[in-house]
Design a protein around this motif. Structure first.
Motif, PDB file in Angstrom:
ATOM      1  N   ARG A  52      22.768 -26.767  24.178  1.00 52.88           N
ATOM      2  CA  ARG A  52      24.197 -26.454  24.101  1.00 52.88           C
ATOM      3  C   ARG A  52      24.523 -25.034  24.509  1.00 52.88           C
ATOM      4  NH1 ARG A  52      25.845 -29.929  18.811  1.00 52.88           N
ATOM      5  NH2 ARG A  52      25.257 -31.905  19.736  1.00 52.88           N
ATOM      6  N   GLY A  53      23.522 -24.273  24.959  1.00 54.34           N
ATOM      7  CA  GLY A  53      23.790 -22.929  25.440  1.00 54.34           C
ATOM      8  C   GLY A  53      22.726 -21.939  25.041  1.00 54.34           C
ATOM      9  N   VAL A  54      23.039 -20.664  25.332  1.00 53.06           N
ATOM     10  CA  VAL A  54      22.145 -19.546  25.063  1.00 53.06           C
ATOM     11  C   VAL A  54      22.952 -18.488  24.334  1.00 53.06           C
ATOM     12  CG1 VAL A  54      20.714 -17.759  26.117  1.00 53.06           C
ATOM     13  CG2 VAL A  54      20.823 -20.021  27.140  1.00 53.06           C
ATOM     14  N   GLY A  55      22.364 -17.857  23.331  1.00 54.89           N
ATOM     15  CA  GLY A  55      23.076 -16.814  22.618  1.00 54.89           C
ATOM     16  C   GLY A  55      22.131 -15.814  22.003  1.00 54.89           C
ATOM     17  N   ALA A  56      22.650 -14.601  21.779  1.00 53.34           N
ATOM     18  CA  ALA A  56      21.872 -13.547  21.154  1.00 53.34           C
ATOM     19  C   ALA A  56      22.826 -12.612  20.443  1.00 53.34           C
ATOM     20  CB  ALA A  56      21.050 -12.787  22.186  1.00 53.34           C
ATOM     21  N   GLY A  57      22.338 -11.960  19.430  1.00 52.07           N
ATOM     22  CA  GLY A  57      23.165 -11.020  18.698  1.00 52.07           C
ATOM     23  C   GLY A  57      22.323 -10.022  17.947  1.00 52.07           C
ATOM     24  N   ALA A  58      22.965  -8.926  17.575  1.00 52.86           N
ATOM     25  CA  ALA A  58      22.282  -7.882  16.822  1.00 52.86           C
ATOM     26  C   ALA A  58      23.297  -7.178  15.942  1.00 52.86           C
ATOM     27  CB  ALA A  58      21.609  -6.898  17.765  1.00 52.86           C
ATOM     28  N   ALA A  85      27.015 -24.197  26.858  1.00 56.48           N
ATOM     29  CA  ALA A  85      26.810 -25.236  27.861  1.00 56.48           C
ATOM     30  C   ALA A  85      27.849 -26.338  27.666  1.00 56.48           C
ATOM     31  CB  ALA A  85      25.407 -25.820  27.730  1.00 56.48           C
ATOM     32  N   ARG A  86      28.128 -27.011  28.703  1.00 53.00           N
ATOM     33  CA  ARG A  86      29.032 -28.149  28.628  1.00 53.00           C
ATOM     34  C   ARG A  86      28.306 -29.276  27.924  1.00 53.00           C
ATOM     35  NH1 ARG A  86      31.912 -30.789  33.865  1.00 53.00           N
ATOM     36  NH2 ARG A  86      32.903 -32.487  32.766  1.00 53.00           N
ATOM     37  N   HIS A  87      28.909 -29.768  26.882  1.00 48.97           N
ATOM     38  CA  HIS A  87      28.272 -30.814  26.089  1.00 48.97           C
ATOM     39  C   HIS A  87      28.849 -32.175  26.486  1.00 48.97           C
ATOM     40  CE1 HIS A  87      26.259 -32.715  22.793  1.00 48.97           C
ATOM     41  NE2 HIS A  87      27.396 -33.248  22.391  1.00 48.97           N
ATOM     42  N   CYS A  88      27.988 -33.061  26.905  1.00 47.99           N
ATOM     43  CA  CYS A  88      28.412 -34.400  27.302  1.00 47.99           C
ATOM     44  C   CYS A  88      27.695 -35.443  26.456  1.00 47.99           C
ATOM     45  CB  CYS A  88      28.099 -34.655  28.777  1.00 47.99           C
ATOM     46  SG  CYS A  88      28.963 -33.550  29.900  1.00 47.99           S
ATOM     47  N   ARG A  89      28.363 -36.522  26.210  1.00 41.13           N
ATOM     48  CA  ARG A  89      27.762 -37.630  25.485  1.00 41.13           C
ATOM     49  C   ARG A  89      28.337 -38.932  26.015  1.00 41.13           C
ATOM     50  NH1 ARG A  89      31.064 -39.415  20.928  1.00 41.13           N
ATOM     51  NH2 ARG A  89      32.915 -38.142  20.887  1.00 41.13           N
ATOM     52  N   TRP A  90      27.568 -39.981  25.839  1.00 44.57           N
ATOM     53  CA  TRP A  90      27.985 -41.310  26.255  1.00 44.57           C
ATOM     54  C   TRP A  90      28.511 -42.064  25.049  1.00 44.57           C
ATOM     55  CZ3 TRP A  90      28.183 -43.054  31.177  1.00 44.57           C
ATOM     56  CH2 TRP A  90      27.559 -42.269  32.142  1.00 44.57           C
ATOM     57  N   ARG A  91      29.639 -42.741  25.239  1.00 46.61           N
ATOM     58  CA  ARG A  91      30.204 -43.563  24.175  1.00 46.61           C
ATOM     59  C   ARG A  91      30.950 -44.717  24.823  1.00 46.61           C
ATOM     60  NH1 ARG A  91      34.287 -41.805  19.340  1.00 46.61           N
ATOM     61  NH2 ARG A  91      34.101 -43.758  18.217  1.00 46.61           N
ATOM     62  N   HIS A  92      30.607 -45.887  24.415  1.00 46.50           N
ATOM     63  CA  HIS A  92      31.245 -47.108  24.944  1.00 46.50           C
ATOM     64  C   HIS A  92      31.200 -47.147  26.474  1.00 46.50           C
ATOM     65  CE1 HIS A  92      32.615 -47.925  20.924  1.00 46.50           C
ATOM     66  NE2 HIS A  92      33.233 -46.771  20.863  1.00 46.50           N
TER      67      HIS A  92
END
Length: 134
Positions: free
Chosen positions: A102-108, A121-128
């Motif tokens: 779903r992506g990349v992240g970092a923090g401090a 990231a663009r999240h896609c899923r299949w349904r029906h």
């Protein structure tokens, strides 16, 4: 004699739930401790000697591990179905990062001042039989 079939039926109903019961043990003697846990969702174990400790677990949602030296140095990491993540603290300074489907992240952060960045990231899923993206 009628009580025996009733008891057997009751036992048959409760056996599946007893299979998912949590079982754990912990022993601590003079500041040294160990523990373990087995449950319906996974297993875990940990140990410490005074203020130094470490632990790990694995289950149906992923694997993780961590350790600490008192409240000064702490670290941890995990892997699950969405990706990998980790982080660490040394006193008031901390940092972490993660990467997954779903992506990349970092923090401090230093005390209460923090900064982070991420790319979702663009999240896609299949349904029906249709693809939905968001």
């Amino acid at each position: 004699m009628k009580a025996l079939p009733v008891c057997l039926v009751a036992l048959a109903l409760f056996v599946p739930t007893m299979a998912f019961a949590d079982v754990g043990a912990r022993v601590e003697v003079l500041g040294v401790g160990v523990g373990a846990h087995v449950g319906g969702h996974g297993v875990g174990a940990g140990a410490h000697v005074g203020p130094v400790g470490a632990g790990a677990g694995a289950g149906d949602r992923g694997v993780g591990a961590g350790g600490h030296v008192g409240n000064v140095v702490e670290t941890g990491a995990g892997v699950d179905r969405h990706g990998v993540n980790g982080g660490a603290h040394v006193g008031p300074v901390g940092a972490g990062a993660g990467v997954g489907d779903r992506g990349v992240g970092a923090g401090a952060h230093v005390a209460s001042v923090g900064l982070g960045a991420g790319i979702h990231a663009r999240h896609c899923r299949w349904r029906h039989h249709r693809r939905y993206c968001y």
